[in-house]
Scaffold this active site. Structure first.
Site, PDB file in Angstrom:
ATOM      1  N   GLU A  45      -6.120   7.060  -1.112  1.00 27.06           N
ATOM      2  CA  GLU A  45      -6.120   5.842  -0.293  1.00 27.06           C
ATOM      3  C   GLU A  45      -6.623   4.639  -1.091  1.00 27.06           C
ATOM      4  OE1 GLU A  45      -5.074   4.766   2.657  1.00 27.06           O
ATOM      5  OE2 GLU A  45      -3.977   6.631   2.569  1.00 27.06           O
TER       6      GLU A  45
ATOM      7  N   HIS B  57       1.448   4.291  -2.860  1.00 25.56           N
ATOM      8  CA  HIS B  57       1.410   5.759  -2.739  1.00 25.56           C
ATOM      9  C   HIS B  57       2.617   6.394  -3.449  1.00 25.56           C
ATOM     10  CE1 HIS B  57      -1.962   6.568  -0.075  1.00 25.56           C
ATOM     11  NE2 HIS B  57      -1.499   5.838   0.919  1.00 25.56           N
TER      12      HIS B  57
ATOM     13  N   HIS C 197       0.849  -1.204   0.000  1.00 28.59           N
ATOM     14  CA  HIS C 197       0.000   0.000   0.000  1.00 28.59           C
ATOM     15  C   HIS C 197       0.884   1.253   0.000  1.00 28.59           C
ATOM     16  CE1 HIS C 197      -3.437   2.575   1.272  1.00 28.59           C
ATOM     17  NE2 HIS C 197      -2.498   3.204   1.950  1.00 28.59           N
ATOM     18  N   GLU C 198       1.899   1.270   0.848  1.00 31.13           N
ATOM     19  CA  GLU C 198       2.786   2.443   0.916  1.00 31.13           C
ATOM     20  C   GLU C 198       3.591   2.597  -0.374  1.00 31.13           C
ATOM     21  OE1 GLU C 198       2.757   4.893   3.111  1.00 31.13           O
ATOM     22  OE2 GLU C 198       1.068   3.849   3.996  1.00 31.13           O
TER      23      GLU C 198
HETATM   24 ZN   LIG Z   1      -2.363   5.167   2.637  1.00 32.02          ZN
END
Ligand SMILES: [Zn+2]
Length: 261
Positions: A189, A133, A129-130
């Site tokens: 997100e 980003h 997830h990071e």
């Molecule tokens: Zn996030």
């Protein structure tokens, strides 16, 4: 650095919002975003922010945890759309649960995160997830917005280059003494969830573990204030539902890579 910042601000002020753009196509989702920060500058800021954290936060001595983070992180990095970044995975001795990935591939995990993350697949969920980003350049997208704010004079006083590193830190979810921790937008997100899910699958981690992870947190966080990373990553029904929607594509990728059902 100093001169560049003022050039950006000048460009933003001079041409107005929306006059000039750097258009970026986000991998995996194909969304087009407007980014005013050149990637080279983003990498330089990422490096500075990373060195800054490293000189202010003790590194973990837990060799088992360090090698686990590096093993999982490297697999995800290789499966990402930025395999050639100079990836580095650092574990910090810090009780606040947090994890972040800076542009250029500098990743930080705080030991406090491990109170909440159990399996390799769950750790892969957070890291992917990071990484999502960073590869989607969400921090640069936020910095572009911050620069627009800065052009209006709303940013706190301080030397320009230091300030810019602080902005970069906040933009990539590290937190800072000067700024409160800002959550990414909901859109970012969901996008990081989507990219992360695909990277997990490509790296051979079962994407269904992302659903069990978020589902556990949805139940855990009901009526409770969650600390740091979990406070900026609300686990609600919509988040879990979206992950389920994305599952067929992720599972197809997982099956292609692993041959497992
Ligand atoms: Zn996030």
């Amino acid at each position: 650095m100093r001169k560049h910042v003022w050039i950006y601000l000048g460009v933003v002020v001079g041409l107005g919002v929306g006059g000039i753009t750097g258009c970026y196509t986000v991998p995996v989702t194909g969304r087009t975003s407007m980014i005013l920060v050149p990637q080279s500058e983003e990498f330089a800021l990422g490096m500075q922010a990373y060195n800054d954290v490293r000189s202010n936060t003790p590194l973990s001595r837990d060799t088992a945890l360090i090698s686990r983070v590096q093993r999982i992180g490297s697999r995800l990095a290789a499966a990402s759309d930025a395999p050639t970044w100079a990836w580095e995975f650092a574990v910090f001795e810090e009780q606040t649960p947090n994890a972040w990935c800076l542009p250029g591939g500098k990743v930080g995990v705080y030991s406090g995160l491990m109170r909440y993350v159990y399996t390799d697949g769950e750790l892969a969920t957070v890291l992917a997830h990071e990484i999502g980003h960073a590869v989607a350049r969400h921090g640069a997208e936020r910095m572009s917005q911050q620069m627009i704010v800065a052009a209006g004079g709303a940013i706190v006083a301080g030397s320009v280059s230091d300030k810019n590193v602080e902005v970069a830190k906040v933009a990539y979810g590290i937190g800072s003494e000067l700024f409160v921790m800002l959550p990414y937008s909901r859109k970012q997100e969901y996008e990081a969830d989507e990219i992360g899910l695909i990277y997990m699958a490509r790296a051979g981690y079962d994407p269904r573990e992302a659903v069990t992870f978020w589902e556990r947190f949805r139940q855990l966080s009901q009526g409770r204030n969650m600390p740091e990373w979990f406070s900026t990553h609300p686990a609600d029904e919509k988040r879990v539902a979206r992950l389920r929607e994305l599952m067929p594509r992720a599972l197809a990728e997982y099956q292609r890579v692993t041959g497992k059902p």
